[in-house]
Design an enzyme around this catalytic site. Structure first.
Site, PDB file in Angstrom:
ATOM      1  N   ARG A  14       0.808  -1.227   0.000  1.00  0.00           N
ATOM      2  CA  ARG A  14       0.000   0.000   0.000  1.00  0.00           C
ATOM      3  C   ARG A  14       0.842   1.279   0.000  1.00  0.00           C
ATOM      4  O   ARG A  14       0.322   2.363  -0.215  1.00  0.00           O
ATOM      5  CB  ARG A  14      -0.948  -0.012   1.219  1.00  0.00           C
ATOM      6  CG  ARG A  14      -2.136  -0.937   1.028  1.00  0.00           C
ATOM      7  CD  ARG A  14      -2.892  -1.126   2.329  1.00  0.00           C
ATOM      8  NE  ARG A  14      -2.247  -2.124   3.183  1.00  0.00           N
ATOM      9  CZ  ARG A  14      -2.602  -2.369   4.436  1.00  0.00           C
ATOM     10  NH1 ARG A  14      -3.574  -1.701   5.006  1.00  0.00           N
ATOM     11  NH2 ARG A  14      -1.981  -3.308   5.149  1.00  0.00           N
ATOM     12  N   GLY A  76       3.446 -14.787   6.352  1.00  0.00           N
ATOM     13  CA  GLY A  76       2.722 -14.288   7.526  1.00  0.00           C
ATOM     14  C   GLY A  76       3.628 -13.994   8.712  1.00  0.00           C
ATOM     15  O   GLY A  76       4.789 -14.399   8.736  1.00  0.00           O
TER      16      GLY A  76
HETATM   17  C1  UD1 Z   1      -0.726  -7.362  12.077  1.00  0.00           C
HETATM   18  C2  UD1 Z   1      -1.454  -8.281  13.066  1.00  0.00           C
HETATM   19  C3  UD1 Z   1      -2.734  -7.588  13.535  1.00  0.00           C
HETATM   20  C4  UD1 Z   1      -2.362  -6.264  14.189  1.00  0.00           C
HETATM   21  C5  UD1 Z   1      -1.510  -5.398  13.228  1.00  0.00           C
HETATM   22  C6  UD1 Z   1      -0.947  -4.196  13.956  1.00  0.00           C
HETATM   23  C7  UD1 Z   1      -1.027 -10.614  12.461  1.00  0.00           C
HETATM   24  C8  UD1 Z   1      -1.547 -11.799  11.780  1.00  0.00           C
HETATM   25  N1  UD1 Z   1      -1.783  -9.529  12.419  1.00  0.00           N
HETATM   26  O1  UD1 Z   1      -1.566  -7.160  10.963  1.00  0.00           O
HETATM   27  O2  UD1 Z   1      -3.396  -8.387  14.491  1.00  0.00           O
HETATM   28  O3  UD1 Z   1      -3.537  -5.572  14.539  1.00  0.00           O
HETATM   29  O4  UD1 Z   1      -0.372  -6.144  12.727  1.00  0.00           O
HETATM   30  O5  UD1 Z   1      -0.259  -3.322  13.077  1.00  0.00           O
HETATM   31  O6  UD1 Z   1       0.020 -10.687  13.063  1.00  0.00           O
HETATM   32  N2  UD1 Z   1       5.750  -9.271   8.037  1.00  0.00           N
HETATM   33  C9  UD1 Z   1       6.814 -10.075   7.755  1.00  0.00           C
HETATM   34  N3  UD1 Z   1       6.600 -11.247   7.096  1.00  0.00           N
HETATM   35  C10 UD1 Z   1       5.366 -11.649   6.710  1.00  0.00           C
HETATM   36  C11 UD1 Z   1       4.268 -10.811   6.994  1.00  0.00           C
HETATM   37  C12 UD1 Z   1       4.486  -9.624   7.673  1.00  0.00           C
HETATM   38  O7  UD1 Z   1       7.957  -9.755   8.097  1.00  0.00           O
HETATM   39  O8  UD1 Z   1       5.265 -12.724   6.118  1.00  0.00           O
HETATM   40  C13 UD1 Z   1       5.993  -8.004   8.730  1.00  0.00           C
HETATM   41  C14 UD1 Z   1       5.650  -6.795   7.875  1.00  0.00           C
HETATM   42  O9  UD1 Z   1       6.791  -6.341   7.163  1.00  0.00           O
HETATM   43  C15 UD1 Z   1       5.206  -5.764   8.907  1.00  0.00           C
HETATM   44  C16 UD1 Z   1       4.682  -6.629  10.061  1.00  0.00           C
HETATM   45  O10 UD1 Z   1       5.161  -7.933   9.867  1.00  0.00           O
HETATM   46  O11 UD1 Z   1       6.296  -4.989   9.398  1.00  0.00           O
HETATM   47  C17 UD1 Z   1       3.149  -6.622  10.118  1.00  0.00           C
HETATM   48  O12 UD1 Z   1       2.657  -7.144   8.910  1.00  0.00           O
HETATM   49  P1  UD1 Z   1       1.366  -6.585   8.230  1.00  0.00           P
HETATM   50  O13 UD1 Z   1       1.113  -7.356   6.985  1.00  0.00           O
HETATM   51  O14 UD1 Z   1       1.442  -5.108   8.144  1.00  0.00           O
HETATM   52  O15 UD1 Z   1       0.283  -7.052   9.330  1.00  0.00           O
HETATM   53  P2  UD1 Z   1      -1.141  -6.425   9.566  1.00  0.00           P
HETATM   54  O16 UD1 Z   1      -2.072  -6.914   8.529  1.00  0.00           O
HETATM   55  O17 UD1 Z   1      -1.011  -4.969   9.779  1.00  0.00           O
END
Ligand code: UD1
Ligand code: CA
Length: 451
Positions: A14, A76
């Site tokens: 995004r 995830g």
């Molecule tokens: C996540 C939480 C949600 C919370 C929110 C707060 C989960 C499943 N959900 O959602 O409950 O309210 O954060 O901001 O945990 N990332 C990785 N590898 C991956 C996926 C993500 O390193 O495979 C990192 C992303 O770079 C980011 C962070 O994890 O810095 C959060 O990921 P994002 O996809 O933004 O999670 P949300 O959907 O915001």
């Protein structure tokens, strides 16, 4: 022992950017940089950053200040934590943070560790009027956390819950790594959710604690450029507040932009539309007038800066700079100097009590004490191939519109006549004059006008 895992592998779709999300700057520092600095301040001894998208840029920036693990592909947040298994035999507590939450403060990190002292797991939560895309916190009768449901997996009743998951967790490290492999990807996004750890721990009769924070904005996650602007505004306000409480007058904090690592002493006054960046250090009693830009500068006590740009340079006590001057590239101006209107100094040492009041360029020069430069002096330091130095010794007087063709040395108390192009050194106490004699053509002015 305190450890940390920072999740920074996601793409940040995004943001619509070629730059990976965690490298986007907030007040001129990449988001991931803020987080790592605060973790170090909180006394966290091992920091593992989970990288994926843009891994190289993150590693180049953070260098060897942290440990890295690569998550490829990104399946995830739970899957991301699984990649940090170099921590699996570590004792103590591990905090898990998202790399897109740049505003978290040291005291909050410490509070999270303390909250988890007697628990297997603590989730940091916040209460929002509109829970938006955040995961919802479902509590049991005893008030402990029963589960976290991602917004995409929520029923309409669950969506109405106002308490949300900020994305920050703290685990007893051993408990985390013993149970992590039980996370499954049976959900709307077919991802391994870290949030499923709550139910897994429940099933093992562990209670999951919640720490509810009141300053929700501090823990905001940046997902798009609108959030980025909000994080910048939060950080700017937070930094300005700290300086004001320390005795700095900021006339209009809304329009004053100070980077997080800048140091400023008391009784300094900053006017609007001033940018102070990098590792700038400012003394006390300094006045910075509007439209000034300082980066990696050292400004000593009692200096006045007026609408000027100062980069990688030092300005000594009680010197005044500007309006409209530019000091750059390792310039050092000593105390009690006057740098006036439209003056540029590059890689120059300028001795105490010296003056350069108008329209002058001094580059690659060593200037002594109490030297006076007239208006429009130019050091001609570049011959198209090489840069040469100019030396001007104590007490010399450089007339207006003099060109100093470097390399050239002007001795103590020497005088250079206005309009001279100086190609040879001038000894102490001598005068250098290099201009053609003036002729007078009687009446020619009138004749020309009437032609
Ligand atoms: C996540 C939480 C949600 C919370 C929110 C707060 C989960 C499943 N959900 O959602 O409950 O309210 O954060 O901001 O945990 N990332 C990785 N590898 C991956 C996926 C993500 O390193 O495979 C990192 C992303 O770079 C980011 C962070 O994890 O810095 C959060 O990921 P994002 O996809 O933004 O999670 P949300 O959907 O915001
Ligand atoms: Ca997020």
């Amino acid at each position: 022992m305190r450890s940390a895992i920072v999740l920074a592998a996601g793409k940040g779709t995004r943001m619509k950017s070629t730059l990976c999300k965690v490298m986007h700057p907030v007040m001129n520092k990449p988001m991931i940089g803020h987080i790592v600095d605060r973790l170090k301040e909180a006394g966290v001894s091992r920091i593992v950053v989970v990288v994926g998208h843009g891994a190289e840029s993150v590693k180049t920036y953070l260098h060897d200040s942290v440990e890295y693990t690569l998550q490829e592909p990104q399946l995830g947040t739970g899957h991301a934590v699984m990649q940090a298994n170099m921590l699996k035999d570590t004792d103590g507590d591990t905090i898990i943070l998202c790399g897109d939450g740049p505003c978290i403060q040291t005291e909050t990190i410490q509070k999270v560790f303390e909250a988890n002292k007697d628990h297997a797991c603590t989730v940091v939560t916040a209460v929002l009027e509109d829970g938006k895309r955040y995961g919802r916190i479902v509590r049991n009768e005893q008030g402990f956390v029963e589960k976290i449901v991602e917004a995409k997996d929520c029923s309409s009743e669950e969506l109405a819950i106002k308490e949300i998951n900020t994305g920050i967790f703290c685990f007893k490290n051993k408990v985390l790594f013993e149970n992590l492999s039980e996370i499954k990807n049976e959900n709307a996004q077919q991802e391994y959710y870290l949030t499923d750890m709550v139910e897994i721990l429940q099933s093992k009769d562990e209670v999951v604690n919640a720490l509810t924070v009141s300053d929700v904005d501090e823990l905001m996650g940046v997902n798009d450029r609108l959030d980025l602007a909000k994080a910048n505004a939060w950080m700017k306000h937070h930094i300005n507040t700290k300086h004001m409480l320390n005795g700095v007058t900021i006339i209009d904090p809304e329009h004053t932009y100070i980077d997080v690592d800048v140091q400023i002493k008391e009784d300094t006054t900053i006017y609007p539309n001033v940018y102070i960046q990098g590792n700038t250090v400012i003394g006390s009693g300094v006045t910075i007038l509007p439209n000034s830009f300082l980066k990696d500068a050292v400004i000593e006590d009692g200096v006045t800066i007026d609408s000027s740009k100062i980069v990688d340079s030092t300005v000594g006590t009680h010197t005044s700079v500007g309006p409209m001057s530019h000091l750059r590239n390792h310039t050092v101006v000593a105390q009690d100097c006057r740098i006036g209107n439209f003056v540029e100094f590059k890689n120059t040492n300028f001795g105490s009590g010296s003056k350069c009041a108008h329209l002058t360029y001094i580059g690659d020069s060593d200037v002594g004490k109490k030297v006076n430069f007239g208006c429009g002096v130019v050091t001609v330091n570049y011959d198209g191939k090489h840069k040469h130095r100019t030396t001007v010794k104590d007490g010399a007087f450089i007339g207006s519109n003099v060109n100093l063709i470097a390399p050239v040395i002007i001795g103590e108390n020497a005088l250079l006549a206005a309009g001279s192009t100086i190609t040879q050194s001038v000894k102490a106490g001598d005068m250098g004059i290099a201009r053609s004699h003036q002729e007078i053509k009687k009446g020619y002015g009138t004749k020309y006008k009437n032609k």
